[in-house]
Design a protein around this motif. Structure first.
Motif, PDB file in Angstrom:
ATOM      1  N   ILE A  14       0.850  -1.285  -0.003  1.00  0.00           N
ATOM      2  CA  ILE A  14       0.067  -0.126   0.136  1.00  0.00           C
ATOM      3  C   ILE A  14       0.936   1.087  -0.210  1.00  0.00           C
ATOM      4  CG2 ILE A  14      -1.870   1.496   1.366  1.00  0.00           C
ATOM      5  CD1 ILE A  14      -2.823  -1.027  -0.114  1.00  0.00           C
ATOM      6  N   MET A  15       2.061   1.249   0.772  1.00  0.00           N
ATOM      7  CA  MET A  15       2.799   2.633   0.811  1.00  0.00           C
ATOM      8  C   MET A  15       3.529   2.791  -0.401  1.00  0.00           C
ATOM      9  SD  MET A  15       2.536   3.544   3.895  1.00  0.00           S
ATOM     10  CE  MET A  15       3.919   4.570   4.030  1.00  0.00           C
ATOM     11  N   ASP A  16       3.792   1.684  -0.984  1.00  0.00           N
ATOM     12  CA  ASP A  16       4.421   1.815  -2.428  1.00  0.00           C
ATOM     13  C   ASP A  16       3.573   2.446  -3.416  1.00  0.00           C
ATOM     14  OD1 ASP A  16       6.888   0.735  -1.713  1.00  0.00           O
ATOM     15  OD2 ASP A  16       6.574  -1.461  -2.545  1.00  0.00           O
ATOM     16  N   THR A  17       2.503   1.983  -3.413  1.00  0.00           N
ATOM     17  CA  THR A  17       1.292   2.588  -4.316  1.00  0.00           C
ATOM     18  C   THR A  17       1.030   4.043  -4.122  1.00  0.00           C
ATOM     19  OG1 THR A  17       0.276   0.208  -4.614  1.00  0.00           O
ATOM     20  CG2 THR A  17      -1.033   2.335  -5.040  1.00  0.00           C
ATOM     21  N   PHE A  18       0.941   4.162  -2.856  1.00  0.00           N
ATOM     22  CA  PHE A  18       0.736   5.744  -2.586  1.00  0.00           C
ATOM     23  C   PHE A  18       1.693   6.749  -2.215  1.00  0.00           C
ATOM     24  CE2 PHE A  18      -3.281   3.446  -1.850  1.00  0.00           C
ATOM     25  CZ  PHE A  18      -4.283   4.486  -2.628  1.00  0.00           C
ATOM     26  N   SER A  19       3.130   6.038  -2.514  1.00  0.00           N
ATOM     27  CA  SER A  19       4.209   6.872  -2.116  1.00  0.00           C
ATOM     28  C   SER A  19       4.684   7.973  -3.224  1.00  0.00           C
ATOM     29  CB  SER A  19       5.358   6.007  -1.873  1.00  0.00           C
ATOM     30  OG  SER A  19       5.871   5.218  -3.035  1.00  0.00           O
ATOM     31  N   GLY A  20       3.965   7.878  -4.218  1.00  0.00           N
ATOM     32  CA  GLY A  20       4.192   8.751  -5.126  1.00  0.00           C
ATOM     33  C   GLY A  20       3.750  10.163  -4.839  1.00  0.00           C
ATOM     34  N   LYS A  21       4.620  11.210  -5.247  1.00  0.00           N
ATOM     35  CA  LYS A  21       4.216  12.543  -4.756  1.00  0.00           C
ATOM     36  C   LYS A  21       2.631  12.954  -5.087  1.00  0.00           C
ATOM     37  CE  LYS A  21       5.622  17.369  -5.426  1.00  0.00           C
ATOM     38  NZ  LYS A  21       6.401  18.394  -6.093  1.00  0.00           N
ATOM     39  N   TRP A  22       2.097  12.596  -5.911  1.00  0.00           N
ATOM     40  CA  TRP A  22       0.641  12.920  -6.165  1.00  0.00           C
ATOM     41  C   TRP A  22      -0.500  12.008  -5.950  1.00  0.00           C
ATOM     42  CZ3 TRP A  22       1.128  17.989  -6.325  1.00  0.00           C
ATOM     43  CH2 TRP A  22       2.270  18.875  -6.830  1.00  0.00           C
ATOM     44  N   ARG A  23      -0.158  10.624  -5.814  1.00  0.00           N
ATOM     45  CA  ARG A  23      -1.263   9.595  -5.616  1.00  0.00           C
ATOM     46  C   ARG A  23      -2.153   9.685  -4.641  1.00  0.00           C
ATOM     47  NH1 ARG A  23       3.403   5.069  -6.742  1.00  0.00           N
ATOM     48  NH2 ARG A  23       4.427   5.971  -8.417  1.00  0.00           N
ATOM     49  N   LEU A  24      -1.728  10.096  -3.680  1.00  0.00           N
ATOM     50  CA  LEU A  24      -2.550  10.263  -2.636  1.00  0.00           C
ATOM     51  C   LEU A  24      -3.432  11.231  -2.502  1.00  0.00           C
ATOM     52  CD1 LEU A  24      -3.613   8.556   0.281  1.00  0.00           C
ATOM     53  CD2 LEU A  24      -1.836   9.739   1.635  1.00  0.00           C
TER      54      LEU A  24
END
Length: 105
Positions: A14-24
């Motif tokens: 989950i952290m990998d998926t949402f770790s991008g600057k804009w994803r969350l």
């Protein structure tokens, strides 16, 4: 964080998926505005480039957190983005983490 085959923790994924600057940020915007279009997303985050918006949306699509609906009879088609069932199950957990982060010392 990087998920590996040897150690594949669910939280790490989950952290990998949402770790991008804009994803969350995109996830929150879509959660609040289901059926939002590409240009509307772009306007919500003026600092994001078109390429980063496309890449971030693609990651969320591939990971199954958002879905994309195309409408129109001819190109350019109108894209609309929605949370998936998977994302809607995750949303209360993220909201809880958000509250925890606001008030933890």
């Amino acid at each position: 964080m990087q998920t590996t085959d040897k150690w594949s923790c669910g939280i790490t994924k989950i952290m990998d998926t949402f770790s991008g600057k804009w994803r969350l940020n995109l996830f929150w915007i879509i959660a609040q505005n289901e059926g939002i279009g590409f240009n509307q997303l772009r306007n919500q985050i003026p600092e994001i480039t078109n390429m980063m918006l496309i890449r971030s949306l693609d990651t969320l699509l591939v990971e199954g957190f958002i879905s994309k609906s195309l409408s129109g009879n001819k190109a350019p088609f109108h894209s609309e983005y929605y949370l998936t069932y998977k994302a809607k199950e995750l949303l209360p957990l993220l909201l809880k983490l958000n509250e925890f982060g606001k008030y933890s010392d």
